[in-house]
Scaffold this motif. Structure first.
Motif, PDB file in Angstrom:
ATOM      1  N   ASP A   1       0.837  -1.207   0.000  1.00 27.75           N
ATOM      2  CA  ASP A   1       0.000   0.000   0.000  1.00 27.75           C
ATOM      3  C   ASP A   1       0.869   1.252   0.000  1.00 27.75           C
ATOM      4  N   PHE A   2       1.935   1.241   0.791  1.00 33.10           N
ATOM      5  CA  PHE A   2       2.848   2.387   0.830  1.00 33.10           C
ATOM      6  C   PHE A   2       3.454   2.632  -0.550  1.00 33.10           C
ATOM      7  N   ALA A   3       3.819   1.550  -1.246  1.00 30.31           N
ATOM      8  CA  ALA A   3       4.426   1.698  -2.568  1.00 30.31           C
ATOM      9  C   ALA A   3       3.479   2.416  -3.521  1.00 30.31           C
ATOM     10  N   ALA A   4       2.183   2.117  -3.414  1.00 26.27           N
ATOM     11  CA  ALA A   4       1.205   2.774  -4.271  1.00 26.27           C
ATOM     12  C   ALA A   4       0.911   4.195  -3.805  1.00 26.27           C
ATOM     13  N   ARG A   5       0.876   4.398  -2.491  1.00 28.36           N
ATOM     14  CA  ARG A   5       0.499   5.692  -1.931  1.00 28.36           C
ATOM     15  C   ARG A   5       1.625   6.716  -2.028  1.00 28.36           C
ATOM     16  N   TYR A   6       2.873   6.234  -1.908  1.00 18.85           N
ATOM     17  CA  TYR A   6       4.026   7.134  -1.914  1.00 18.85           C
ATOM     18  C   TYR A   6       4.993   6.716  -3.024  1.00 18.85           C
ATOM     19  N   PRO A   7       4.643   6.976  -4.273  1.00 14.83           N
ATOM     20  CA  PRO A   7       5.478   6.491  -5.392  1.00 14.83           C
ATOM     21  C   PRO A   7       6.865   7.113  -5.437  1.00 14.83           C
ATOM     22  N   ASP A   8       7.057   8.228  -4.723  1.00 11.76           N
ATOM     23  CA  ASP A   8       8.375   8.864  -4.719  1.00 11.76           C
ATOM     24  C   ASP A   8       9.271   8.348  -3.596  1.00 11.76           C
ATOM     25  N   ALA A   9       8.795   7.374  -2.858  1.00 12.90           N
ATOM     26  CA  ALA A   9       9.570   6.817  -1.743  1.00 12.90           C
ATOM     27  C   ALA A   9       9.874   5.349  -1.987  1.00 12.90           C
ATOM     28  N   ALA A  10      10.981   4.907  -1.456  1.00 14.08           N
ATOM     29  CA  ALA A  10      11.251   3.478  -1.394  1.00 14.08           C
ATOM     30  C   ALA A  10      10.421   2.886  -0.250  1.00 14.08           C
ATOM     31  N   VAL A  11      10.207   1.585  -0.273  1.00 14.16           N
ATOM     32  CA  VAL A  11       9.441   0.932   0.788  1.00 14.16           C
ATOM     33  C   VAL A  11      10.224  -0.245   1.338  1.00 14.16           C
ATOM     34  N   GLY A  12       9.869  -0.638   2.553  1.00 10.22           N
ATOM     35  CA  GLY A  12      10.533  -1.771   3.163  1.00 10.22           C
ATOM     36  C   GLY A  12       9.779  -2.250   4.385  1.00 10.22           C
ATOM     37  N   LEU A  13      10.458  -3.086   5.174  1.00 13.35           N
ATOM     38  CA  LEU A  13       9.837  -3.727   6.332  1.00 13.35           C
ATOM     39  C   LEU A  13      10.769  -3.662   7.522  1.00 13.35           C
ATOM     40  N   SER A  14      10.228  -3.223   8.651  1.00 15.57           N
ATOM     41  CA  SER A  14      10.920  -3.340   9.930  1.00 15.57           C
ATOM     42  C   SER A  14      10.230  -4.458  10.684  1.00 15.57           C
ATOM     43  N   ASP A  15      10.940  -5.565  10.880  1.00 16.42           N
ATOM     44  CA  ASP A  15      10.303  -6.800  11.347  1.00 16.42           C
ATOM     45  C   ASP A  15      10.748  -7.163  12.756  1.00 16.42           C
TER      46      ASP A  15
ATOM     47  N   GLY B   1       9.785  -6.885  -3.354  1.00 13.50           N
ATOM     48  CA  GLY B   1      10.492  -5.696  -3.813  1.00 13.50           C
ATOM     49  C   GLY B   1      10.917  -4.726  -2.736  1.00 13.50           C
ATOM     50  N   ALA B   2      10.955  -5.156  -1.471  1.00 14.29           N
ATOM     51  CA  ALA B   2      11.407  -4.259  -0.403  1.00 14.29           C
ATOM     52  C   ALA B   2      12.820  -3.769  -0.680  1.00 14.29           C
ATOM     53  N   GLN B   3      13.044  -2.472  -0.452  1.00 12.58           N
ATOM     54  CA  GLN B   3      14.380  -1.906  -0.637  1.00 12.58           C
ATOM     55  C   GLN B   3      15.121  -1.726   0.682  1.00 12.58           C
ATOM     56  N   VAL B   4      14.407  -1.894   1.793  1.00  8.09           N
ATOM     57  CA  VAL B   4      15.020  -1.855   3.118  1.00  8.09           C
ATOM     58  C   VAL B   4      14.373  -2.935   3.971  1.00  8.09           C
ATOM     59  N   ILE B   5      15.183  -3.725   4.639  1.00  4.62           N
ATOM     60  CA  ILE B   5      14.685  -4.687   5.626  1.00  4.62           C
ATOM     61  C   ILE B   5      15.481  -4.471   6.901  1.00  4.62           C
ATOM     62  N   GLU B   6      14.771  -4.222   7.985  1.00  2.00           N
ATOM     63  CA  GLU B   6      15.416  -3.999   9.279  1.00  2.00           C
ATOM     64  C   GLU B   6      14.966  -5.093  10.244  1.00  2.00           C
ATOM     65  N   VAL B   7      15.928  -5.706  10.896  1.00  2.17           N
ATOM     66  CA  VAL B   7      15.627  -6.741  11.882  1.00  2.17           C
ATOM     67  C   VAL B   7      16.500  -6.518  13.114  1.00  2.17           C
ATOM     68  N   HIS B   8      15.964  -6.852  14.280  1.00  2.00           N
ATOM     69  CA  HIS B   8      16.759  -6.791  15.500  1.00  2.00           C
ATOM     70  C   HIS B   8      17.737  -7.961  15.534  1.00  2.00           C
ATOM     71  N   LEU B   9      18.897  -7.707  16.115  1.00  2.00           N
ATOM     72  CA  LEU B   9      19.944  -8.725  16.235  1.00  2.00           C
ATOM     73  C   LEU B   9      20.257  -8.962  17.700  1.00  2.00           C
ATOM     74  N   THR B  10      20.359 -10.223  18.071  1.00  2.79           N
ATOM     75  CA  THR B  10      20.846 -10.600  19.396  1.00  2.79           C
ATOM     76  C   THR B  10      22.027 -11.538  19.214  1.00  2.79           C
ATOM     77  N   LEU B  11      22.999 -11.444  20.092  1.00  2.00           N
ATOM     78  CA  LEU B  11      24.149 -12.335  19.995  1.00  2.00           C
ATOM     79  C   LEU B  11      23.806 -13.754  20.411  1.00  2.00           C
ATOM     80  N   SER B  12      22.736 -13.880  21.202  1.00  2.00           N
ATOM     81  CA  SER B  12      22.309 -15.192  21.691  1.00  2.00           C
ATOM     82  C   SER B  12      20.898 -15.066  22.230  1.00  2.00           C
ATOM     83  N   ARG B  13      20.142 -16.140  22.152  1.00  5.79           N
ATOM     84  CA  ARG B  13      18.810 -16.164  22.756  1.00  5.79           C
ATOM     85  C   ARG B  13      18.899 -16.078  24.284  1.00  5.79           C
TER      86      ARG B  13
END
Length: 349
Positions: free
Chosen positions: A198-212, A227-239
Motif C-alpha cells: 500500500d505504501f508503494a502505491a500511496r508514496y510512489p516517490d519513496a522506497a518501501v521496506g519492512l521493519s520486522d 520488492g522491499a528496498q530496506v529490511i530492518e531486523v533486531h539482532l541478538t548475539l544469543s537467545r
C-alpha cells in the motif's frame, strides 16, 4: 572495504535491498558489547548496523513509564536512558569501527541534541523511530541535512504518516518508509506485508521496506520477494542474552541466512528466465533423461507394429516417446532386437 550498492547509496526503485541489523539497546550500556555487535553484523552479511542515540535529559523526564519493566538496576526509565548513553568519542569509535568492516553506521536520534551529535559523527542517513513520526522538531533537524531518511510507521495512523512523508519529501530528502508493527515479537497475522505494498502505491516517490520484529527470517524474505528496498531486523548475539528485545530478534545464524536469502532473491529477480532458451540449453539433459521409442520384443522384418510391439524407454535421442502412437500400424523393413531404438529408416513410408 567497498560497500555494497544499497538503498542508502542508490535510493532509486529497483536498487538492491539494504539489510539493517538493529542493535537498539541490546548492548545494555556496554561499549564493548556494542563493538561486538558491529563485527557480528558484518560477518552475517548485513549492509548497515543501527543503534539508538539517547540523551536522557533531552528526551525524557522522570515521569516516563516503563513499556516493560525489565531492568533490575534502573529505578526509572529515565535512569535506564542515562545508562544507555555513550560519549561523543565513543559514538565516533563505533562509527569508525562500522566503516572499517564495510557497514553503514546508523543510529536513531531521539532528540534534536542527538541529531546534532550524530551530524558531528557523520552518519550517511537518518532513521526515524516509530514513536517519533509526529515529532516535527526532531524530523526537522534531520531533514535540514538533506540526507536520506528511513521512516518507521509502527505507531502511526495514516494522517501522521502522511504528514511526515510530505515533510521529508518536500525537503528533497530521499525517503524509505517501512511497514512496522510495534509488537515484540510480532505474530505472523500482524506483520502486514500488504501495508508495504500500500505504501508503494500511496508514496510512489519513496522506497518501501519492512521493519520486522517476528524473530524469524520469513517476513524479511517475503518482503524482499515483493520488492522491499530496506529490511530492518533486531539482532541478538544469543537467545540467552538479557534485554527486552531478545524475543523479537534474530540470532547471528538467522541473520546470515536472511542476508543470503535476500541476495539470492536479488539475483533471481534480476534474471527473468526465458523458458524457450532454457529448453534449448537443456537439450543435452533431455537426451539423457528423455525416452525414445524402442522395440518391446524381438520383431522380424515385415511386422506391422501394434501397441504391444513398441515401448518408451531411456535414453532419449531417438524417435521421442510423444510420437509412440503414430508408429502403430507402420511396417518394419528390417529385424529389430528387443530394446532397439526405432528410427524412420526402420519403417516403410
Amino acid at each position: 572495504m567497498t560497500k555494497r550498492i544499497t538503498w542508502l547509496d542508490d535510493p532509486q526503485p529497483g536498487a538492491n535491498c539494504t539489510v539493517i541489523a538493529e542493535v537498539a539497546q541490546a548492548h545494555d550500556g556496554s561499549l564493548g558489547t556494542a563493538h561486538a555487535f558491529i563485527d557480528v553484523a558484518a560477518r552475517c552479511g548485513a549492509d548497515a548496523i543501527k543503534f539508538q542515540t539517547h540523551i536522557a535529559a533531552a528526551e525524557s523526564t522522570a515521569r516516563e513509564p516503563w513499556r516493560k519493566k525489565f531492568s533490575k538496576q534502573d529505578a526509572t526509565r529515565y535512569d535506564y536512558w542515562r545508562r544507555m548513553e555513550f560519549t561523543e568519542d565513543q559514538w565516533h569509535g563505533l562509527a569508525e569501527h562500522a566503516g572499517e568492516v564495510g557497514l553503514h553506521f546508523l543510529s536513531s536520534p531521539f532528540s534534536p541534541e542527538a541529531v546534532e551529535l550524530l551530524k558531528r559523527i557523520g552518519v550517511p542517513g537518518w532513521k526515524v523511530a516509530s514513536g517519533e513520526v509526529d515529532e516535527p522538531r526532531l524530523i526537522g533537524a534531520m531533514i535540514e541535512t538533506g540526507q536520506p531518511v528511513i521512516l518507521s510507521s509502527g505507531m502511526s495512523d495514516g494522517s501522521e504518516t502522511d504528514r511526515a512523508v510530505r515533510k521529508i519529501l518536500d525537503a528533497g530528502c530521499p525517503l524509505a518508509i517501512l511497514q512496522c508493527t510495534t509488537s515484540y515479537p510480532v505474530a505472523p497475522e500482524a506483520v502486514g506485508l500488504n501495508v508495504m505494498q500500500d505504501f508503494a502505491a500511496r508514496y510512489p516517490d519513496a522506497a518501501v521496506g519492512l521493519s520486522d520484529h517476528s524473530a524469524t527470517i520469513f517476513p524479511g524474505l517475503a518482503a524482499a520477494t515483493l520488492g522491499a528496498q530496506v529490511i530492518e531486523v533486531h539482532l541478538t548475539l544469543s537467545r540467552d542474552m538479557f534485554g527486552p528485545d531478545v524475543s523479537s530478534s534474530l540470532t547471528p545464524e538467522e541473520l546470515t541466512l536472511l542476508c543470503h536469502g535476500v541476495r539470492f532473491n536479488e539475483v533471481m529477480r534480476a534474471n527473468p528466465v526465458n523458458k524457450e532458451a532454457v529448453a534449448d540449453d537443456m537439450a543435452p539433459m533431455r537426451a539423457i533423461f528423455g525416452k525414445s521409442v524402442v522395440a518391446a520384443r524381438d520383431l522380424p522384418a515385415g511386422t506391422v507394429l501394434g501397441a504391444a510391439d513398441v515401448a518408451a524407454k531411456k535414453p532419449g535421442g531417438g524417435i521421442p516417446a510423444r510420437d509412440i502412437e503414430t508408429l502403430v500400424g507402420r511396417r518394419l523393413v528390417r529385424d529389430l532386437e528387443m530394446d532397439t531404438p526405432l528410427s524412420e529408416d526402420d519403417l516403410d513410408g
